[in-house]
Design an enzyme around this catalytic site. Sequence first.
Site, PDB file in Angstrom:
ATOM      1  N   ASN A  33       0.830  -1.203   0.000  1.00 37.27           N
ATOM      2  CA  ASN A  33       0.000   0.000   0.000  1.00 37.27           C
ATOM      3  C   ASN A  33       0.864   1.253   0.000  1.00 37.27           C
ATOM      4  O   ASN A  33       1.822   1.340   0.768  1.00 37.27           O
ATOM      5  CB  ASN A  33      -0.892   0.007   1.250  1.00 37.27           C
ATOM      6  CG  ASN A  33      -1.809  -1.204   1.309  1.00 37.27           C
ATOM      7  OD1 ASN A  33      -2.374  -1.597   0.303  1.00 37.27           O
ATOM      8  ND2 ASN A  33      -1.938  -1.802   2.480  1.00 37.27           N
ATOM      9  N   GLY A  86      -4.486   2.789   1.986  1.00 33.91           N
ATOM     10  CA  GLY A  86      -4.524   1.993   3.215  1.00 33.91           C
ATOM     11  C   GLY A  86      -3.177   1.815   3.884  1.00 33.91           C
ATOM     12  O   GLY A  86      -3.019   0.948   4.742  1.00 33.91           O
ATOM     13  N   HIS A 119       6.749  -1.189   2.652  1.00 31.68           N
ATOM     14  CA  HIS A 119       6.735  -2.600   3.035  1.00 31.68           C
ATOM     15  C   HIS A 119       5.840  -3.397   2.102  1.00 31.68           C
ATOM     16  O   HIS A 119       4.815  -2.915   1.638  1.00 31.68           O
ATOM     17  CB  HIS A 119       6.264  -2.790   4.488  1.00 31.68           C
ATOM     18  CG  HIS A 119       4.958  -2.134   4.809  1.00 31.68           C
ATOM     19  ND1 HIS A 119       4.843  -0.799   5.101  1.00 31.68           N
ATOM     20  CD2 HIS A 119       3.694  -2.644   4.864  1.00 31.68           C
ATOM     21  CE1 HIS A 119       3.564  -0.506   5.334  1.00 31.68           C
ATOM     22  NE2 HIS A 119       2.850  -1.604   5.183  1.00 31.68           N
TER      23      HIS A 119
HETATM   24  P1  5GP Z   1      -0.124  -1.154   6.029  1.00 38.13           P
HETATM   25  O1  5GP Z   1      -1.593  -0.975   6.257  1.00 38.13           O
HETATM   26  O2  5GP Z   1       0.674   0.083   6.368  1.00 38.13           O
HETATM   27  O3  5GP Z   1       0.175  -1.698   4.656  1.00 38.13           O
HETATM   28  O4  5GP Z   1       0.296  -2.325   7.022  1.00 38.13           O
HETATM   29  C1  5GP Z   1       1.027  -2.140   8.172  1.00 38.13           C
HETATM   30  C2  5GP Z   1       1.190  -3.493   8.810  1.00 38.13           C
HETATM   31  O5  5GP Z   1       2.147  -3.369   9.847  1.00 38.13           O
HETATM   32  C3  5GP Z   1      -0.093  -4.019   9.457  1.00 38.13           C
HETATM   33  O6  5GP Z   1      -0.440  -5.272   8.874  1.00 38.13           O
HETATM   34  C4  5GP Z   1       0.262  -4.156  10.940  1.00 38.13           C
HETATM   35  O7  5GP Z   1      -0.299  -5.301  11.528  1.00 38.13           O
HETATM   36  C5  5GP Z   1       1.780  -4.198  10.914  1.00 38.13           C
HETATM   37  N1  5GP Z   1       2.399  -3.640  12.111  1.00 38.13           N
HETATM   38  C6  5GP Z   1       2.116  -2.437  12.680  1.00 38.13           C
HETATM   39  N2  5GP Z   1       2.902  -2.239  13.754  1.00 38.13           N
HETATM   40  C7  5GP Z   1       3.713  -3.331  13.861  1.00 38.13           C
HETATM   41  C8  5GP Z   1       4.742  -3.697  14.783  1.00 38.13           C
HETATM   42  O8  5GP Z   1       5.078  -2.978  15.729  1.00 38.13           O
HETATM   43  N3  5GP Z   1       5.349  -4.894  14.585  1.00 38.13           N
HETATM   44  C9  5GP Z   1       4.999  -5.720  13.553  1.00 38.13           C
HETATM   45  N4  5GP Z   1       5.644  -6.879  13.450  1.00 38.13           N
HETATM   46  N5  5GP Z   1       4.035  -5.401  12.659  1.00 38.13           N
HETATM   47  C10 5GP Z   1       3.391  -4.220  12.809  1.00 38.13           C
END
Ligand code: 5GP
Length: 172
Positions: free
Chosen positions: A88, A94, A101
Site C-alpha cells: 500500500n 490503506g 513494506h
Molecule cells: P499497512 O496498512 O501500512 O500496509 O500495514 C502495516 C502493517 O504493519 C499491518 O499489517 C500491521 O499489523 C503491521 N504492524 C504495525 N505495527 C507493527 C509492529 O510494531 N510490529 C509488527 N511486526 N508489525 C506491525
Amino acid sequence: MDEKQCLFCRIARGEIPSKKVYEDSESFAFLDINPRNPGHVLVIPKKHVVTITEASEEDVSSLAKALRRVAIAAQKATNADGLSILQNNGHAAGQIVAHLHFHVIPRFSSEGPPSLEAVLQVKKFDEESMNRIASLISENAKGIGETAKPNTEKTEKESAAEGKKEEISFEF
Ligand code: 5GP
Ligand code: ZN
C-alpha cells in the site's frame, strides 16, 4: 517521520523486537504483528523510504530479490496453496506505517474467494476511458528509469508526461 522515530526503521535496527525471518545488507523481513494468515511477513528496505514511487530503482531491485526469497520460504514453511503480495502506498491506499513494506501472505484453498475482489469491487469504464488511461500511463512510463535516479528527480520526458495527467478523471 524521520528514520530515528520510524517504527519499521527501529525494527530493522533491532531497537524494537520483531520475529525476524530474513535479513540481507539492504532488506529485512519479519512477521506481521496482526497476521491475516499464518506466515504473514512484512518485507522492508533497511533504508527509510515511505512509498515505492519515492524509492530508487536500485532500492526496489534489492527489495524485490528479498521479496522473492521470503515468498518462496513463506510458502514452503506454511505449505500454502498460493501467496498474496500486497503493498500500500499512501493513506488513500490503506498505508498505515509510513515505511515502504510488502505484505507476503500465504493463501489456502480452504479460505474461500481468494480474489482481489475481496478488497476492491470491479468497476465498469467505457472503452474510451480505458484507452485514455492506458495511453496516459504509457506516456508517464516513458523516461522513468532512464536516469537510474529516484523519480523525485524528474527527467524532461517525465515532466512532459506529467502535464498530461490532468486530462482524465474517473467518477466513483
Ligand atoms: P499497512 O496498512 O501500512 O500496509 O500495514 C502495516 C502493517 O504493519 C499491518 O499489517 C500491521 O499489523 C503491521 N504492524 C504495525 N505495527 C507493527 C509492529 O510494531 N510490529 C509488527 N511486526 N508489525 C506491525
Ligand atoms: Zn523508516
